[in-house]
Design an enzyme around this catalytic site. Structure first.
Site, PDB file in Angstrom:
ATOM      1  N   ILE A  28       0.833  -1.213   0.000  1.00  0.00           N
ATOM      2  CA  ILE A  28       0.000   0.000   0.000  1.00  0.00           C
ATOM      3  C   ILE A  28       0.864   1.258   0.000  1.00  0.00           C
ATOM      4  CG2 ILE A  28      -1.564   1.355   1.471  1.00  0.00           C
ATOM      5  CD1 ILE A  28      -2.794  -1.424   2.330  1.00  0.00           C
ATOM      6  N   ASP A  47      11.173   3.395   5.574  1.00  0.00           N
ATOM      7  CA  ASP A  47      10.916   1.958   5.729  1.00  0.00           C
ATOM      8  C   ASP A  47      12.174   1.306   6.276  1.00  0.00           C
ATOM      9  OD1 ASP A  47      10.182  -0.923   5.034  1.00  0.00           O
ATOM     10  OD2 ASP A  47       8.527   0.088   4.031  1.00  0.00           O
ATOM     11  N   ASN A  99       1.722   4.414   7.832  1.00  0.00           N
ATOM     12  CA  ASN A  99       1.199   3.244   7.118  1.00  0.00           C
ATOM     13  C   ASN A  99       1.946   1.950   7.438  1.00  0.00           C
ATOM     14  OD1 ASN A  99      -0.155   1.863   4.706  1.00  0.00           O
ATOM     15  ND2 ASN A  99       2.031   1.772   4.162  1.00  0.00           N
ATOM     16  N   SER A 152      -7.668  -0.484   9.652  1.00  0.00           N
ATOM     17  CA  SER A 152      -8.032  -1.793   9.085  1.00  0.00           C
ATOM     18  C   SER A 152      -9.506  -2.039   9.384  1.00  0.00           C
ATOM     19  CB  SER A 152      -7.193  -2.890   9.754  1.00  0.00           C
ATOM     20  OG  SER A 152      -7.653  -4.181   9.389  1.00  0.00           O
ATOM     21  N   TYR A 164      -3.314  -7.353  16.685  1.00  0.00           N
ATOM     22  CA  TYR A 164      -3.657  -6.560  15.499  1.00  0.00           C
ATOM     23  C   TYR A 164      -5.003  -5.850  15.693  1.00  0.00           C
ATOM     24  CZ  TYR A 164      -3.643  -5.529  10.450  1.00  0.00           C
ATOM     25  OH  TYR A 164      -3.631  -4.895   9.227  1.00  0.00           O
ATOM     26  N   LYS A 168      -5.102  -1.799  16.147  1.00  0.00           N
ATOM     27  CA  LYS A 168      -5.773  -1.085  15.051  1.00  0.00           C
ATOM     28  C   LYS A 168      -6.976  -0.295  15.577  1.00  0.00           C
ATOM     29  CE  LYS A 168      -3.326  -2.129  11.308  1.00  0.00           C
ATOM     30  NZ  LYS A 168      -2.626  -1.087  10.517  1.00  0.00           N
TER      31      LYS A 168
HETATM   32  N1  LIG Z   1      -3.040  -5.868   2.995  1.00  0.00           N
HETATM   33  C1  LIG Z   1      -4.172  -5.872   3.714  1.00  0.00           C
HETATM   34  O1  LIG Z   1      -5.071  -6.692   3.484  1.00  0.00           O
HETATM   35  C2  LIG Z   1      -4.363  -4.864   4.805  1.00  0.00           C
HETATM   36  C3  LIG Z   1      -5.632  -4.748   5.380  1.00  0.00           C
HETATM   37  C4  LIG Z   1      -5.819  -3.827   6.388  1.00  0.00           C
HETATM   38  C5  LIG Z   1      -4.782  -3.012   6.820  1.00  0.00           C
HETATM   39  N2  LIG Z   1      -3.547  -3.152   6.247  1.00  0.00           N
HETATM   40  C6  LIG Z   1      -2.490  -2.285   6.733  1.00  0.00           C
HETATM   41  O2  LIG Z   1      -1.887  -1.636   5.648  1.00  0.00           O
HETATM   42  C7  LIG Z   1      -0.574  -1.206   6.014  1.00  0.00           C
HETATM   43  C8  LIG Z   1       0.393  -1.540   4.899  1.00  0.00           C
HETATM   44  O3  LIG Z   1       0.474  -2.941   4.769  1.00  0.00           O
HETATM   45  P1  LIG Z   1       0.589  -3.666   3.354  1.00  0.00           P
HETATM   46  O4  LIG Z   1      -0.661  -4.432   3.165  1.00  0.00           O
HETATM   47  O5  LIG Z   1       0.996  -2.712   2.311  1.00  0.00           O
HETATM   48  O6  LIG Z   1       1.717  -4.747   3.664  1.00  0.00           O
HETATM   49  P2  LIG Z   1       3.273  -4.773   3.227  1.00  0.00           P
HETATM   50  O7  LIG Z   1       3.868  -5.879   4.021  1.00  0.00           O
HETATM   51  O8  LIG Z   1       3.378  -4.828   1.751  1.00  0.00           O
HETATM   52  O9  LIG Z   1       3.834  -3.362   3.701  1.00  0.00           O
HETATM   53  C9  LIG Z   1       4.170  -3.083   5.048  1.00  0.00           C
HETATM   54  C10 LIG Z   1       5.412  -2.235   5.030  1.00  0.00           C
HETATM   55  O10 LIG Z   1       5.704  -1.833   6.379  1.00  0.00           O
HETATM   56  C11 LIG Z   1       7.107  -1.933   6.537  1.00  0.00           C
HETATM   57  N3  LIG Z   1       7.460  -2.066   7.948  1.00  0.00           N
HETATM   58  C12 LIG Z   1       7.299  -3.128   8.766  1.00  0.00           C
HETATM   59  N4  LIG Z   1       7.813  -2.869   9.976  1.00  0.00           N
HETATM   60  C13 LIG Z   1       8.317  -1.611   9.925  1.00  0.00           C
HETATM   61  C14 LIG Z   1       8.977  -0.789  10.851  1.00  0.00           C
HETATM   62  N5  LIG Z   1       9.242  -1.201  12.110  1.00  0.00           N
HETATM   63  N6  LIG Z   1       9.349   0.450  10.453  1.00  0.00           N
HETATM   64  C15 LIG Z   1       9.106   0.881   9.200  1.00  0.00           C
HETATM   65  N7  LIG Z   1       8.504   0.146   8.258  1.00  0.00           N
HETATM   66  C16 LIG Z   1       8.108  -1.094   8.632  1.00  0.00           C
HETATM   67  C17 LIG Z   1       7.506  -3.169   5.745  1.00  0.00           C
HETATM   68  O11 LIG Z   1       8.902  -3.194   5.463  1.00  0.00           O
HETATM   69  C18 LIG Z   1       6.651  -2.997   4.509  1.00  0.00           C
HETATM   70  O12 LIG Z   1       7.305  -2.232   3.516  1.00  0.00           O
HETATM   71  C19 LIG Z   1      -0.274  -1.876   7.346  1.00  0.00           C
HETATM   72  O13 LIG Z   1      -0.459  -0.945   8.391  1.00  0.00           O
HETATM   73  C20 LIG Z   1      -1.328  -2.963   7.429  1.00  0.00           C
HETATM   74  O14 LIG Z   1      -1.633  -3.319   8.755  1.00  0.00           O
HETATM   75  C21 LIG Z   1      -3.317  -4.048   5.236  1.00  0.00           C
END
Ligand SMILES: NC(=O)c1ccc[n+]([C@@H]2O[C@H](COP(=O)([O-])OP(=O)(O)OC[C@H]3O[C@@H](n4cnc5c(N)ncnc54)[C@H](O)[C@@H]3O)[C@@H](O)[C@H]2O)c1
Length: 273
Positions: A28, A47, A99, A152, A164, A168
Site C-alpha cells: 500500500i 521503511d 502506514n 483496518s 492486530y 488497530k
Molecule cells: N493488505 C491488507 O489486506 C491490509 C488490510 C488492512 C490493513 N492493512 C495495513 O496496511 C498497512 C500496509 O500494509 P501492506 O498491506 O501494504 O503490507 P506490506 O507488508 O506490503 O507493507 C508493510 C510495510 O511496512 C514496513 N514495515 C514493517 N515494519 C516496519 C517498521 N518497524 N518500520 C518501518 N517500516 C516497517 C515493511 O517493510 C513494509 O514495507 C499496514 O499498516 C497494514 O496493517 C493491510
C-alpha cells in the site's frame, strides 16, 4: 492507476506538497508513493527495507522527487529524522502517512506472548503515535497538514489476531484526538480502513484464520460485493490521495473504510461454515 486518476480529474492534486510515507517500500505504501508523485508531490520513503526503498526512490525520479530514509517506526529518533528530512530536503511537510505495519501470527489468547505483543505495539500503535507527534511539530508552524493513518477493518471488528485487532482499534482514538487538538492549526487527521488487499502482508495472516475465512462464505461474498475481488493496493492509494489533497479540506477525525462492503456482511462470516 495513478495515470488514470490524473486523466479523469485533469489536475495534479498534490502539486507543491511534501509527504512522508512510512512502510513505503512495499504494498500500500509503495503504491501510494507512486500515486502521490504522479500527482506532483515530493515524497520521503520511510521503511526498514533499504534495498526496496532505495530502488523505489530511484524509480520515482531520485532526490529531486523522492528520497529513501531507513526508518524503524518503533524508534522515535528514526521517525523524527524522516520528518526532519522532509523539511531539509523539500522545505516542509504537508502529508504524514502512518502506514507501516506488521502482522504477528495470532494464537489463542491464553498463549499470548507479551514479547510479540510489544513488537506489534511498537510498529502499529507507538509508530503511529510518534508519526502524529512529529508531524504536529512541523505542521503546526506551517498551519496546514493532513495526517493519514492506515487502520483496518480490524479497527472495527475482530481481525486476525488479538494484538492486530486491539492496536488497530486504538488508531481510531489516536486520530480522533489528533483531529480535535490540531483543528485550530488547519491540520486534519483521518484513518483509512482497508479490507483484504493483495500485498505481501497477507502471507502473515495466521493459517487458522485463513482456513476459517476460506471455509466460510466470506470469499465468495467478496466476489459479489462492490469490489468483485480482493482489491489491489491502488484502491487504498486513491483513498489516501483524496485525504492528502485539498479535496478533503473539511474532512477530519473520520475513518474511510475501503473494504468492498466487508463490514456490512450480515452475521459473522467466520462462523457460517
Ligand atoms: N493488505 C491488507 O489486506 C491490509 C488490510 C488492512 C490493513 N492493512 C495495513 O496496511 C498497512 C500496509 O500494509 P501492506 O498491506 O501494504 O503490507 P506490506 O507488508 O506490503 O507493507 C508493510 C510495510 O511496512 C514496513 N514495515 C514493517 N515494519 C516496519 C517498521 N518497524 N518500520 C518501518 N517500516 C516497517 C515493511 O517493510 C513494509 O514495507 C499496514 O499498516 C497494514 O496493517 C493491510
Amino acid at each position: 492507476m495513478a495515470t488514470i486518476a490524473r486523466a479523469v480529474t485533469g489536475a495534479l492534486r498534490l502539486q507543491g506538497k511534501v509527504a512522508v510515507i512510512t512502510g513505503a517500500a512495499s504494498g500500500i505504501g509503495e503504491e501510494t508513493a507512486k500515486t502521490f508523485v504522479a500527482h506532483g508531490a515530493k515524497v520521503i520513503i520511510a521503511d526498514i527495507q533499504d534495498a526496496a526503498g532505495e530502488k523505489l526512490a530511484r524509480e520515482l525520479g531520485g532526490p529531486d522527487t523522492a528520497r529513501f530514509i531507513h526508518c524503524d517506526v518503533s524508534q522515535e529518533e528514526d521517525v523524527a529524522a524522516a520528518v526532519d528530512l522532509s523539511v531539509s530536503a523539500y522545505g516542509g511537510l504537508h502529508v504524514m502517512f502512518n502506514n507501516a505495519g506488521v502482522l504477528v501470527p495470532g494464537c489463542p489468547l491464553e498463549e499470548t506472548s507479551m514479547v510479540e505483543f510489544d513488537r506489534s505495539y511498537g510498529v502499529l500503535l507507538k509508530g503511529a503515535v510518534m508519526g502524529v507527534k512529529h508531524a504536529a511539530r512541523v505542521m503546526k508552524p506551517m498551519q496546514t497538514g493532513s495526517i493519514i493513518t492506515t487502520a483496518s477493518v480490524a479497527a472495527h471488528i475482530a481481525g486476525p489476531s488479538m494484538a492486530y485487532t486491539t492496536l488497530k482499534h486504538a488508531l481510531l482514538g489516536l486520530t480522533r484526538y489528533a483531529a480535535w487538538e490540531l483543528r485550530d492549526f488547519n491540520i486534519r487527521a483521518n484513518t483509512i480502513s482497508p479490507g483484504a488487499i493483495c500485498t505481501p502482508i497477507m502471507k502473515d495472516v495466521p493459517k487458522f484464520f485463513l482456513e476459517q475465512m476460506q471455509a466460510s462464505s466470506f470469499f465468495p461474498k467478496m466476489k459479489t460485493s462492490v469490489s468483485h475481488k480482493i482489491a489491489g493496493p491502488d484502491s487504498i492509494a486513491n483513498a489516501a490521495l483524496f485525504l492528502a489533497s485539498d479535496d478533503s479540506a473539511y474532512v477530519s477525525g473520520e475513518d474511510l473504510a475501503v473494504d468492498g462492503s466487508h463490514m456490512l456482511q450480515p452475521g459473522d462470516p467466520l462462523r457460517e461454515a
